[in-house]
Design a protein around this motif. Sequence first.
Motif, PDB file in Angstrom:
ATOM      1  N   GLY A  94       4.487   7.176   9.014  1.00 29.36           N
ATOM      2  CA  GLY A  94       5.725   7.001   8.260  1.00 29.36           C
ATOM      3  C   GLY A  94       5.683   5.874   7.260  1.00 29.36           C
ATOM      4  O   GLY A  94       6.723   5.266   6.965  1.00 29.36           O
ATOM      5  N   ALA A  95       4.505   5.581   6.715  1.00 29.31           N
ATOM      6  CA  ALA A  95       4.395   4.501   5.735  1.00 29.31           C
ATOM      7  C   ALA A  95       5.146   4.867   4.458  1.00 29.31           C
ATOM      8  O   ALA A  95       5.308   6.052   4.124  1.00 29.31           O
ATOM      9  CB  ALA A  95       2.922   4.222   5.426  1.00 29.31           C
ATOM     10  N   ARG A  96       5.579   3.864   3.719  1.00 27.05           N
ATOM     11  CA  ARG A  96       6.299   4.079   2.473  1.00 27.05           C
ATOM     12  C   ARG A  96       5.356   4.630   1.416  1.00 27.05           C
ATOM     13  O   ARG A  96       4.131   4.572   1.543  1.00 27.05           O
ATOM     14  CB  ARG A  96       6.919   2.766   1.989  1.00 27.05           C
ATOM     15  N   PHE A  97       5.925   5.111   0.314  1.00 28.76           N
ATOM     16  CA  PHE A  97       5.142   5.777  -0.721  1.00 28.76           C
ATOM     17  C   PHE A  97       4.121   4.853  -1.358  1.00 28.76           C
ATOM     18  O   PHE A  97       3.074   5.287  -1.835  1.00 28.76           O
ATOM     19  CB  PHE A  97       6.086   6.333  -1.795  1.00 28.76           C
ATOM     20  N   TRP A  98       4.398   3.536  -1.366  1.00 27.07           N
ATOM     21  CA  TRP A  98       3.494   2.608  -2.029  1.00 27.07           C
ATOM     22  C   TRP A  98       2.307   2.230  -1.139  1.00 27.07           C
ATOM     23  O   TRP A  98       1.405   1.500  -1.571  1.00 27.07           O
ATOM     24  CB  TRP A  98       4.240   1.332  -2.445  1.00 27.07           C
ATOM     25  N   ALA A  99       2.311   2.700   0.104  1.00 28.20           N
ATOM     26  CA  ALA A  99       1.220   2.322   1.010  1.00 28.20           C
ATOM     27  C   ALA A  99      -0.105   2.954   0.593  1.00 28.20           C
ATOM     28  O   ALA A  99      -1.166   2.360   0.781  1.00 28.20           O
ATOM     29  CB  ALA A  99       1.567   2.730   2.437  1.00 28.20           C
ATOM     30  N   ILE A 100      -0.056   4.163   0.020  1.00 29.46           N
ATOM     31  CA  ILE A 100      -1.297   4.845  -0.346  1.00 29.46           C
ATOM     32  C   ILE A 100      -2.012   4.137  -1.489  1.00 29.46           C
ATOM     33  O   ILE A 100      -3.202   3.837  -1.383  1.00 29.46           O
ATOM     34  CB  ILE A 100      -1.009   6.324  -0.677  1.00 29.46           C
ATOM     35  N   PRO A 101      -1.337   3.822  -2.634  1.00 30.39           N
ATOM     36  CA  PRO A 101      -2.052   3.051  -3.663  1.00 30.39           C
ATOM     37  C   PRO A 101      -2.476   1.675  -3.190  1.00 30.39           C
ATOM     38  O   PRO A 101      -3.513   1.160  -3.614  1.00 30.39           O
ATOM     39  CB  PRO A 101      -1.046   2.974  -4.825  1.00 30.39           C
ATOM     40  N   LEU A 102      -1.687   1.058  -2.296  1.00 26.95           N
ATOM     41  CA  LEU A 102      -2.089  -0.232  -1.741  1.00 26.95           C
ATOM     42  C   LEU A 102      -3.380  -0.087  -0.936  1.00 26.95           C
ATOM     43  O   LEU A 102      -4.307  -0.903  -1.056  1.00 26.95           O
ATOM     44  CB  LEU A 102      -0.974  -0.784  -0.855  1.00 26.95           C
ATOM     45  N   PHE A 103      -3.462   0.954  -0.134  1.00 25.83           N
ATOM     46  CA  PHE A 103      -4.655   1.206   0.677  1.00 25.83           C
ATOM     47  C   PHE A 103      -5.859   1.468  -0.216  1.00 25.83           C
ATOM     48  O   PHE A 103      -6.951   0.915   0.008  1.00 25.83           O
ATOM     49  CB  PHE A 103      -4.393   2.409   1.596  1.00 25.83           C
ATOM     50  N   ASN A 104      -5.682   2.301  -1.249  1.00 27.70           N
ATOM     51  CA  ASN A 104      -6.797   2.614  -2.148  1.00 27.70           C
ATOM     52  C   ASN A 104      -7.269   1.371  -2.911  1.00 27.70           C
ATOM     53  O   ASN A 104      -8.470   1.127  -3.045  1.00 27.70           O
ATOM     54  CB  ASN A 104      -6.389   3.702  -3.134  1.00 27.70           C
ATOM     55  N   GLY A 105      -6.320   0.591  -3.435  1.00 23.99           N
ATOM     56  CA  GLY A 105      -6.698  -0.587  -4.195  1.00 23.99           C
ATOM     57  C   GLY A 105      -7.391  -1.634  -3.346  1.00 23.99           C
ATOM     58  O   GLY A 105      -8.420  -2.203  -3.746  1.00 23.99           O
ATOM     59  N   ALA A 106      -6.859  -1.890  -2.144  1.00 19.88           N
ATOM     60  CA  ALA A 106      -7.487  -2.869  -1.261  1.00 19.88           C
ATOM     61  C   ALA A 106      -8.871  -2.399  -0.829  1.00 19.88           C
ATOM     62  O   ALA A 106      -9.819  -3.189  -0.765  1.00 19.88           O
ATOM     63  CB  ALA A 106      -6.601  -3.110  -0.037  1.00 19.88           C
ATOM     64  N   THR A 107      -9.000  -1.107  -0.551  1.00 21.21           N
ATOM     65  CA  THR A 107     -10.304  -0.577  -0.146  1.00 21.21           C
ATOM     66  C   THR A 107     -11.300  -0.671  -1.290  1.00 21.21           C
ATOM     67  O   THR A 107     -12.493  -0.926  -1.075  1.00 21.21           O
ATOM     68  CB  THR A 107     -10.166   0.882   0.312  1.00 21.21           C
ATOM     69  N   LEU A 108     -10.845  -0.466  -2.527  1.00 28.23           N
ATOM     70  CA  LEU A 108     -11.745  -0.599  -3.678  1.00 28.23           C
ATOM     71  C   LEU A 108     -12.273  -2.023  -3.794  1.00 28.23           C
ATOM     72  O   LEU A 108     -13.465  -2.248  -4.026  1.00 28.23           O
ATOM     73  CB  LEU A 108     -11.023  -0.191  -4.963  1.00 28.23           C
ATOM     74  N   LEU A 109     -11.390  -3.016  -3.629  1.00 30.23           N
ATOM     75  CA  LEU A 109     -11.842  -4.409  -3.690  1.00 30.23           C
ATOM     76  C   LEU A 109     -12.847  -4.703  -2.582  1.00 30.23           C
ATOM     77  O   LEU A 109     -13.869  -5.365  -2.807  1.00 30.23           O
ATOM     78  CB  LEU A 109     -10.635  -5.348  -3.579  1.00 30.23           C
TER      79      LEU A 109
END
Length: 346
Positions: free
Chosen positions: A298-313
Amino acid sequence: MTRSPRRPPGRRFGHLLGVYGLLALAALLFLAFSLALPDTYPTLDNISAVLSNQSIPAVLALGATIPIATAKFDLSIGYGLGLAHVMAMQLIAVDAWPWPLACLVVVLGGAVVGAFNGMVVEFARIDSFIATLGTGSILYAVTGWVTDGARIVPGPHGLPAAFTDLYDSRFLGLPVSACYVVLLTALLWLLLERLPLGRYLYVIGSNPRAAELVGIPTRRYVVHAFVGSGVVVGIAGVLLAAQQRVGNPSVGLDYLLPAFVGALLGSTTIRPGRANAVGTLVAVVVLAIGLAGIGQLGARFWAIPLFNGATLLVAVGMAGYTARRQVRQRPKEPPRALPDPPKVTS
């Protein structure tokens, strides 16, 4: 018979962690989400849905892996994906082309775009980041021109069933799109690990000057790498059209970041320090498990770009650390004796 020296336990553990750490992380993530969501996560329906939803990002990540092997980056893949799937919809749904011919034209168009990218990078001597970002912007403009900024919706008869079955059908109980990913991974593994072309690409990526000195035509092989990336992007565009059944001119940009996250994170595992197809597949599996888990929690909509960006770093940092670690572990050559200076005679 001399035996190779054994690695110290700490170094051996570090080596195993670098090779199989990401695979172990995938297993731990799956176990953790299965314990947190026992009724929905470890089910066959959920696994099938994850495999289906992540197949196109996986294909695109495998396409991005090919230029990365030569230390080049193709930032146009997201824009190319959008144009490829829009062109597939235009040719099939609007122009009434036979779908096999339309798919072939789209894939060949991807190869042409890849060749153009490679020539701009190698012959115009423009940095791959800037060159492919510029060509990507051109592709986005062409996409807007083809669609006039609107979606392409099929007529009342819809798309041919054989075309949509490219994505919707199943093979051995699994989504056929996941089978495409496995097949493409095997082909790229064969290309990069077992054929001379792959060795040339790796040599160019690690030391282009040395590649030129040993007679490898670096420009030609870099162009080949971009062509391969363009072909894979065309295939991904066809699959995206079969999945969505609507031509959306802006959808390709959503796949750009996940593709590079998978490709760069994949270079830290299986064959640490270099882009490889199996590592990219493992990285995509880790991302798929994580995204499906946080979505079901049930994560919020912004969790996916946050996950992708942090994983990229994290992926970029790990890739740099792995490369530096490999350089430190290489045996140092003894210094060569300098020749005596010439004698000066009066």
